[in-house]
Design an enzyme around this catalytic site. Structure first.
Site, PDB file in Angstrom:
ATOM      1  CG  HIS A 169      -9.106  40.937  17.630  1.00 47.30           C
ATOM      2  ND1 HIS A 169      -9.717  41.883  16.849  1.00 47.30           N
ATOM      3  CD2 HIS A 169      -8.203  41.616  18.389  1.00 47.30           C
ATOM      4  CE1 HIS A 169      -9.198  43.076  17.100  1.00 47.30           C
ATOM      5  NE2 HIS A 169      -8.269  42.937  18.028  1.00 47.30           N
ATOM      6  CG  ASP A 228     -15.468  34.095  12.651  1.00 45.66           C
ATOM      7  OD1 ASP A 228     -14.463  34.595  13.161  1.00 45.66           O
ATOM      8  OD2 ASP A 228     -15.719  34.116  11.420  1.00 45.66           O
TER       9      ASP A 228
HETATM   10  C1  GDG Z   1     -10.348  37.833  13.533  1.00 45.74           C
HETATM   11  C2  GDG Z   1     -11.406  36.920  14.159  1.00 45.74           C
HETATM   12  C3  GDG Z   1     -12.981  38.849  14.216  1.00 45.74           C
HETATM   13  C4  GDG Z   1     -10.460  39.077   3.899  1.00 45.74           C
HETATM   14  N1  GDG Z   1     -10.097  38.705   2.681  1.00 45.74           N
HETATM   15  C5  GDG Z   1      -9.825  39.815   1.995  1.00 45.74           C
HETATM   16  C6  GDG Z   1     -10.042  40.901   2.793  1.00 45.74           C
HETATM   17  N2  GDG Z   1     -10.424  40.424   3.969  1.00 45.74           N
HETATM   18  C7  GDG Z   1     -10.784  41.242   5.132  1.00 45.74           C
HETATM   19  C8  GDG Z   1     -12.277  41.300   5.280  1.00 45.74           C
HETATM   20  C9  GDG Z   1     -12.405  41.549   6.769  1.00 45.74           C
HETATM   21  C10 GDG Z   1     -11.230  40.808   7.331  1.00 45.74           C
HETATM   22  O1  GDG Z   1     -10.281  40.646   6.297  1.00 45.74           O
HETATM   23  C11 GDG Z   1     -11.615  39.418   7.854  1.00 45.74           C
HETATM   24  O2  GDG Z   1     -12.192  39.588   9.086  1.00 45.74           O
HETATM   25  P1  GDG Z   1     -13.019  38.464   9.845  1.00 45.74           P
HETATM   26  O3  GDG Z   1     -13.622  39.096  10.998  1.00 45.74           O
HETATM   27  O4  GDG Z   1     -14.016  37.924   8.914  1.00 45.74           O
HETATM   28  O5  GDG Z   1     -11.995  37.288  10.194  1.00 45.74           O
HETATM   29  P2  GDG Z   1     -10.501  37.077  10.833  1.00 45.74           P
HETATM   30  O6  GDG Z   1      -9.443  37.547   9.920  1.00 45.74           O
HETATM   31  O7  GDG Z   1     -10.441  35.652  11.211  1.00 45.74           O
HETATM   32  O8  GDG Z   1     -10.460  38.003  12.126  1.00 45.74           O
HETATM   33  C12 GDG Z   1     -12.806  37.403  13.790  1.00 45.74           C
HETATM   34  C13 GDG Z   1     -11.844  39.701  13.717  1.00 45.74           C
HETATM   35  O9  GDG Z   1     -10.577  39.169  14.079  1.00 45.74           O
HETATM   36  C14 GDG Z   1     -11.936  41.119  14.281  1.00 45.74           C
HETATM   37  O10 GDG Z   1     -11.863  41.116  15.655  1.00 45.74           O
HETATM   38  O11 GDG Z   1     -14.181  39.331  13.662  1.00 45.74           O
HETATM   39  O12 GDG Z   1     -13.764  36.606  14.425  1.00 45.74           O
HETATM   40  O13 GDG Z   1     -11.217  35.577  13.754  1.00 45.74           O
HETATM   41  O14 GDG Z   1     -12.279  42.909   7.051  1.00 45.74           O
HETATM   42  O15 GDG Z   1     -12.773  42.311   4.486  1.00 45.74           O
HETATM   43  N3  GDG Z   1      -9.874  42.173   2.371  1.00 45.74           N
HETATM   44  C15 GDG Z   1      -9.467  42.365   1.100  1.00 45.74           C
HETATM   45  N4  GDG Z   1      -9.227  41.320   0.279  1.00 45.74           N
HETATM   46  C16 GDG Z   1      -9.392  40.048   0.667  1.00 45.74           C
HETATM   47  O16 GDG Z   1      -9.159  39.129  -0.107  1.00 45.74           O
HETATM   48  N5  GDG Z   1      -9.302  43.600   0.642  1.00 45.74           N
END
Ligand code: GDG
Length: 741
Positions: free
Chosen positions: A169, A378
């Protein structure tokens, strides 16, 4: 059919928190969990009969047994309990204080502590132990992320036929970064990953970096993103992770979300709103983002009081110092900014440091004017995709860092470099002034793209590729030429009118000798080749990596065609040698020769062999210790130099050879196939270069391909030794007579 899916990730997708004596349990947030659970709740429901999620629960076994888990019908939980101190060294240590910073291009944050590496391997072993008690025949195991890189290799040792997919990821870094990890650890990581059948990354770039690490570290060459390791094919591929697009579109219209949106609209009044939500992490570029915002306000005071930045940070990894330091720096900066630029009735930044409910998240995605997403690095970034999906009004502007994997797909966003604060400021200005029509155009284009590759397509694509690799592996298995197949082959040969016989020389017609010049043909071999060649229905070719002179000396008098240097030179039956004409004028080899010459100078007793279409740097006579180091260096330089050129670098036994990519035995066979319509083709070979012929012939119905030796191959059959080859050829020579009688 009963088909089970075992999902394995570091943590189970829930968080159990203890306040006093009370245990509370909720679904965790984070990209991996968001994507995988979205798939399991959608198309994944029917794709597998049973789904089991395996991971650490984040609590003790006592707490686990009494905690009431959230109702979950899509999958079952299977916890892996790890002793707290070991988990700390594995998770906060090796995973998040070495792999995470390094893979996100923060090498100065990386810590290299042998004891954390030991813990990392031990925890992976515990996962392997636990999985071994669960795995049944036909199961598919889907491993996620950087915490579990060696796991596939550990499982492979116990279950040679198991179907294993691995998805990373986070980014996979360029080799120059990866190589700073101590060598033995690098090898454990890479070979562990290669235990999987399919290794998925978010982007082609990450996949290419991984392939180059394999090539430079393990000398593994790939073809069509497939590598051959431990007698298996392993596929490396990009699968840009996505979101449950439909769910976000529908959520935006839900009443509960509309009510929240109304609240936020009232708070916003007539101001413009910027919004961002991230886990607390230095890779997310939060600090740069607020500095850029401050600069923007200072440069454009006309926006003071007319804009608000809603910044949500979700707590994460607070056991690591770099994270707690970052949190203090951000808190301080925001306090200072609000204190110095804000007024009693206006705060430039509204800041929340806690998890948002889903309805609040979507309400904020849909109420803001600009989503400001500025990670330093990212893997993908799902927040950007979720923002786009939620905008059923097709309004709003996405400002996105070009360092996020998502930037490869969301090209209509305003792309910025996260280190360029001026650039971010300029993008904010453009976004705030973007006409509604342009917002609509950009948003629609992005929605179409991610709408058609949503999380279901992502997962389906992954499992489809996984099934394909398994088929490829089955094709490429050892299958001995049994009595029945041998008889059928001889019958087909006897009945055919136009036959093609392709024979490799060393290792196929004759066994290997201690010195190449000693592998001369025996009188028996010459006699059988003579008889085969004399039959008018036969076109016989000896197709070898040897040079033309040797082939002429040993076999030139026979009524057969000769192909030398893997296809670079051809001598048809009773004709002279000709060179392959489609080979481009080879100026590229001049650069290769220059590089090799510097190594001849640096490494006494090494030398260059000039073949007509290739160059080989031999080091068998050089001092072994020094030669090994030089060979590694030269190999890397040659791989870099030839990357964009039509040349292949082959790392042989005490020799590195560079040859034209257009020349291989497969291409040579293609040329021959163009000349006639053969109704029977027999092809025999023993080594890797012969696989090019076998592969070409897999699509030709009249062909029967045989690999000499008992290792897996693209050939239809295997036979053990050159003696059996001679016996087969001898029977062929005699067989038609038997039929006639
Ligand atoms: C890793 C990689 C890659 C966040 N805060 C809240 C919340 N979230 C949810 C978001 C989104 C997810 O969490 C965050 O996903 P990201 O992709 O932005 O980032 P990472 O957690 O670092 O994920 C990344 C991912 O894996 C998938 O492969 O894209 O690059 O680092 O879904 O919505 N959801 C809620 N409340 C929050 O406060 N409900």
């Amino acid at each position: 059919m009963n088909k089970r899916l075992l999902i394995v990730s570091n943590r189970l997708p829930l968080t159990i928190e203890k306040t006093g004596n009370e245990l509370t349990c909720r679904q965790s947030s984070g990209g991996l969990i968001a994507a995988v659970s979205a798939y399991l709740g959608n198309d994944g429901k029917d794709a597998f009969t049973e789904k089991i999620w395996i991971g650490a629960p984040g609590c003790s076994s006592e707490d686990w047994s009494v905690a009431s888990k959230p109702h979950q019908s899509d999958y079952q939980y299977k916890p892996v309990f790890i002793e707290a101190e070991q988990y700390e060294a594995y998770y906060n240590g090796f995973s998040n204080s070495l792999l995470w910073p390094l893979f996100h291009y923060f090498p100065s944050y990386a810590e290299y502590q042998p004891e954390t590496f030991e813990a990392y391997m031990d925890v992976n072993r515990s996962f392997a132990e636990m999985l071994s008690t669960q795995i049944r025949i036909g199961d598919v195991v889907w491993i996620h992320d950087y915490h579990l890189l060696p796991l596939a290799g550990m499982l492979r040792k116990r279950f040679p036929d198991l179907t294993i997919g691995l998805f990373l990821h986070i980014p996979f870094p360029a080799y120059e970064l990866f190589r700073v990890i101590p060598k033995t650890w690098q090898r454990e990581l890479l070979t562990g990953m290669l235990g999987a059948d399919l290794i998925g990354f978010h982007t082609m770039e990450y996949a290419a970096y991984f392939l180059s690490a394999l090539e430079l570290e393990l000398k593994l060459k790939s073809e069509d993103s497939v590598v051959f390791w431990d007698d298996r094919h392993v596929k490396v591929e990009a699968f840009p992770i996505s979101i449950d697009f439909k769910n976000f579109q529908e959520a935006a219209e839900q009443e509960a979300v509309a009510a929240k949106r109304q609240n936020y609209l009232q708070l916003k009044e007539d101001k413009k709103m910027l919004f961002s939500v991230d886990r607390l992490d230095y890779t997310k570029g939060i600090y740069n983002r607020i500095r850029a915002y401050k600069n923007f306000l200072l440069e454009h005071p006309e926006y003071m009081g007319k804009i608000v930045f809603t910044l949500v940070i979700v707590p994460s990894r607070d056991g690591i110092k770099t994270y707690t330091d970052r949190k203090s720096a951000i808190d301080e900066y925001i306090g200072d900014l609000n204190g110095t630029l804000g007024t009693l009735d206006w705060k430039p930044i509204i800041y929340q440091y806690q998890h948002l409910e889903f309805e609040d998240l979507v309400a904020l995605y849909t109420v803001c004017d600009v989503a400001l997403i500025t990670p330093m690095r990212d893997g993908m970034n799902l927040v950007a995709k979720e923002f786009v999906a939620s905008r059923t009004d097709q309004q709003g502007v996405l400002i996105l860092s070009e360092m996020a994997g998502a930037a490869k797909e969301l090209t209509e966003a305003l792309l910025i470099n996260p280190n360029d604060e001026q650039g971010i400021g300029a993008a904010i200005k453009t976004a705030l002034n973007m006409p509604a029509e342009e917002q609509r155009e950009r948003m629609t284009a992005m929605q179409e793209r991610i709408g058609s590759y949503d999380v279901n397509t992502w997962a389906a694509d992954f499992f489809e590729q996984l099934a394909k690799v398994k088929t490829l592996q089955e094709k490429y298995a050892v299958q001995l030429l049994d009595t029945f197949s041998r008889a059928r082959l001889l019958n087909d040969y006897a009945a055919a009118k136009q036959r093609l016989i392709l024979l490799d020389y060393d290792g196929t017609l004759v066994p290997f000798a201690s010195e190449p010049h000693l592998a001369q043909p025996t009188p028996e071999l010459l006699s059988v080749l003579e008889e085969l060649g004399r039959d008018e229905r036969n076109d016989v070719y000896i197709i070898s990596g040897r040079d033309g002179t040797t082939l002429t000396k040993w076999l030139g008098h026979l009524p057969v065609g000769l192909i030398a240097e893997h296809g670079a030179k051809t001598k048809l039956k009773n004709a002279e040698w000709t060179n392959k004409t489609t080979v481009p004028e080879n100026n590229y080899l001049l650069g290769v020769e220059k590089l090799m010459t510097t190594y001849v100078n640096k490494c006494p007793h090494s030398f260059i062999e000039h073949k007509e279409f290739s160059l080989a740097w031999h080091y068998r006579k050089a001092e072994p210790f020094q030669a090994k180091i030089r060979a590694d260096e030269l190999y890397k330089e040659l791989v870099n130099y030839t990357g964009p050129l039509p040349l292949d670098v082959l790392n042989g036994h005490k020799v590195i050879e560079v040859r034209n990519r257009m020349i291989n035995k497969g291409m040579a066979v293609l040329e021959i196939l163009k000349t006639k319509n053969y109704d029977h083709i027999l092809c025999l070979g023993d080594d890797q270069t012969d696989e090019d012929m076998f592969k070409i012939l897999t699509t030709v119905k009249a062909a029967c391909t045989i690999k000499v030796g008992d290792t897996p191959s693209f050939a239809h059959y295997n036979i053990y030794s050159p003696y059996q080859v001679q016996s087969l050829l001898q029977t062929m020579v005699e067989y038609p007579e038997v039929v006639k009688n």
